[in-house]
Design an enzyme around this catalytic site. Structure first.
Site, PDB file in Angstrom:
ATOM      1  N   LYS A  75       0.826  -1.207   0.000  1.00 30.38           N
ATOM      2  CA  LYS A  75       0.000   0.000   0.000  1.00 30.38           C
ATOM      3  C   LYS A  75       0.861   1.259   0.000  1.00 30.38           C
ATOM      4  O   LYS A  75       2.057   1.230   0.285  1.00 30.38           O
ATOM      5  CB  LYS A  75      -0.928   0.009   1.214  1.00 30.38           C
ATOM      6  N   TYR A  94       2.032   0.370  -4.633  1.00 29.56           N
ATOM      7  CA  TYR A  94       0.842   1.103  -5.059  1.00 29.56           C
ATOM      8  C   TYR A  94       0.885   2.493  -4.439  1.00 29.56           C
ATOM      9  O   TYR A  94       1.244   2.653  -3.265  1.00 29.56           O
ATOM     10  CB  TYR A  94      -0.433   0.396  -4.599  1.00 29.56           C
ATOM     11  N   HIS A  96      -1.581   5.453  -5.843  1.00 25.75           N
ATOM     12  CA  HIS A  96      -2.908   6.071  -5.962  1.00 25.75           C
ATOM     13  C   HIS A  96      -2.847   7.548  -5.551  1.00 25.75           C
ATOM     14  O   HIS A  96      -3.523   7.993  -4.623  1.00 25.75           O
ATOM     15  CB  HIS A  96      -3.930   5.311  -5.113  1.00 25.75           C
ATOM     16  N   GLU A 118       0.352   0.710 -10.039  1.00 24.69           N
ATOM     17  CA  GLU A 118      -0.918   0.783 -10.769  1.00 24.69           C
ATOM     18  C   GLU A 118      -0.817   1.448 -12.134  1.00 24.69           C
ATOM     19  O   GLU A 118      -1.780   1.397 -12.913  1.00 24.69           O
ATOM     20  CB  GLU A 118      -1.983   1.488  -9.929  1.00 24.69           C
ATOM     21  N   ASP A 270      -9.863   3.396  -3.942  1.00 24.07           N
ATOM     22  CA  ASP A 270      -8.447   3.784  -3.905  1.00 24.07           C
ATOM     23  C   ASP A 270      -8.172   4.986  -4.798  1.00 24.07           C
ATOM     24  O   ASP A 270      -7.224   5.738  -4.553  1.00 24.07           O
ATOM     25  CB  ASP A 270      -7.559   2.622  -4.365  1.00 24.07           C
ATOM     26  N   ARG A 279     -16.629   7.139   0.792  1.00 22.24           N
ATOM     27  CA  ARG A 279     -15.471   7.551   1.587  1.00 22.24           C
ATOM     28  C   ARG A 279     -14.776   6.274   2.059  1.00 22.24           C
ATOM     29  O   ARG A 279     -15.415   5.258   2.298  1.00 22.24           O
ATOM     30  CB  ARG A 279     -15.873   8.419   2.770  1.00 22.24           C
TER      31      ARG A 279
END
Length: 372
Positions: A75, A94, A96, A118, A270, A279
């Protein structure tokens, strides 16, 4: 190269950036691998598994970030992790960034060279490092939606597959890509009445052939969405704009037209989510209600099946990880246009135009950075 893998600290995140098998591959190629103690426990990997693979165990995240030249995660780095990043270090995970201005600013301030899983591409125009987790999240979506539909959880009390004499649930999937196709596979298998929407007629034709009439396809439009949500028991948001914020496809006003206790599962959370009322939530507290509609918006859905997800992600990331370690980031990116597409920041420069557009920041392309 010194490769570091810290333990994930995002709430309820059980995946790990490097499995023991991947660590062994890196060690065999002459690299040093440093793994934070306990990093793999959530995925079923003990420190002893990493030691057997030739890795070293670090006592804490600070040691990993201080010593490693290449940080491998799952993450996006959380605030305490971002504070430990530095110029000259490579971060591979990742990110995002489009819906996350705070993270973007802090990555730029750190000077780190950040490469986002990604946005790495392949020769077919796909996103090979996003696809495995999209498959997992897509297959999970009907499962978690079915749970949320139970009356005890605030849902309509509808069984996804129905029973003889009682119709099955209506499941609307917005987006027919990797997530949408995976979600359709499970929803159809559970016996639901499934409709998939997409703007690509060739994709709809492919889905129609794949499922052999077991689902309905619908060309996507605002009018079609507004009509179909009125009778949907579950809506799965599966829309992706690579590197950019997800479009808002269902407004708050439209929730009033949906059945009370219907469920929205936002797999695009994400990237900011594709429902206006979305949310981020966590596995610990996954759902909330707005205007009588249950929302499931867990931002790390694949973390719920951490062992499967870690293995699937590692299969995809390992060739790119080894290229970065063997060649260094600059040569690896110069040699591979697909890996180059993942470059997001370098020494304070934003190198992702879609993120720049989303956040109102100046950006150059990775090609421009390397040419300079």
């Amino acid at each position: 190269m010194r490769i570091g893998c810290p333990k994930e600290i995002k709430p309820q995140e059980f995946r790990v950036g490097l499995a023991p098998a991947a660590a062994a591959e890196a060690v065999m190629r002459g690299h040093q691998v440093l793994v934070e103690t306990g990093a793999g426990l959530g995925s079923g990997f003990a420190d002893e598994d990493y030691l057997a693979a030739g890795a070293q165990i670090a006592p804490d995240a600070a040691a990993v970030f201080a010593e490693a030249e290449l940080i491998v995660k799952v993450k996006e780095p959380q605030a305490p992790e971002r504070a430990m990043l530095r110029q000259g270090q490579v971060l591979f995970t990742y990110l995002h960034l489009a819906p996350d201005p705070a993270q973007t600013r802090e990555l730029l301030a750190s000077g780190v060279t950040a490469i986002a899983y990604e946005t790495v591409t392949d020769a077919r125009g796909g996103l090979p490092l996003l696809a495995p987790m999209s498959e997992v999240a897509g297959r999970l979506a009907p499962q978690v939606g079915a749970w949320a539909l139970q009356k005890a959880n605030g849902g309509r009390g509808v069984l996804l597959g129905g029973v003889p004499g009682v119709r099955p649930a209506n499941v609307l999937i917005i987006g027919g890509g990797v997530v949408g196709a995976a979600a359709a596979r499970v929803a159809v298998g559970m016996g639901a009445n499934v409709t998939v929407m997409d703007r690509s007629l060739p994709r709809l034709s492919w889905l129609d052939d794949l499922f052999m009439g077991k689902l309905t396809t619908q060309h996507a439009s605002a009018a079609a969405t507004a009509e179909l949500i009125q009778r949907a028991d579950m809506v799965i948001g599966a829309v992706l704009v690579p590197g950019a914020a997800a479009p808002k496809l269902v407004s708050r006003a439209q929730l009033e037209t949906m059945p009370r206790g219907a469920v929205l599962v936002d797999v695009a959370i994400d990237q900011g989510g594709c429902f206006e009322t979305s949310r981020p939530t966590t596995h610990q507290d996954p759902i909330y209600e707005v205007d009588g509609v249950i929302h499931y918006c867990v931002a790390n859905m694949p973390g719920a099946v951490a062992r499967t997800s870690t293995q699937a992600l590692g299969n995809a990331t390992l060739p790119f990880l080894l290229a970065l370690a063997d060649k260094g980031w600059r040569r690896a990116l110069a040699d591979d246009a697909h890996l180059r597409a993942g470059l997001a920041t370098h020494e304070g420069q934003l190198t992702s135009p879609p993120v720049g557009e989303a956040l109102g920041l100046a950006a150059i392309t990775p090609d421009q950075l390397l040419a300079g």
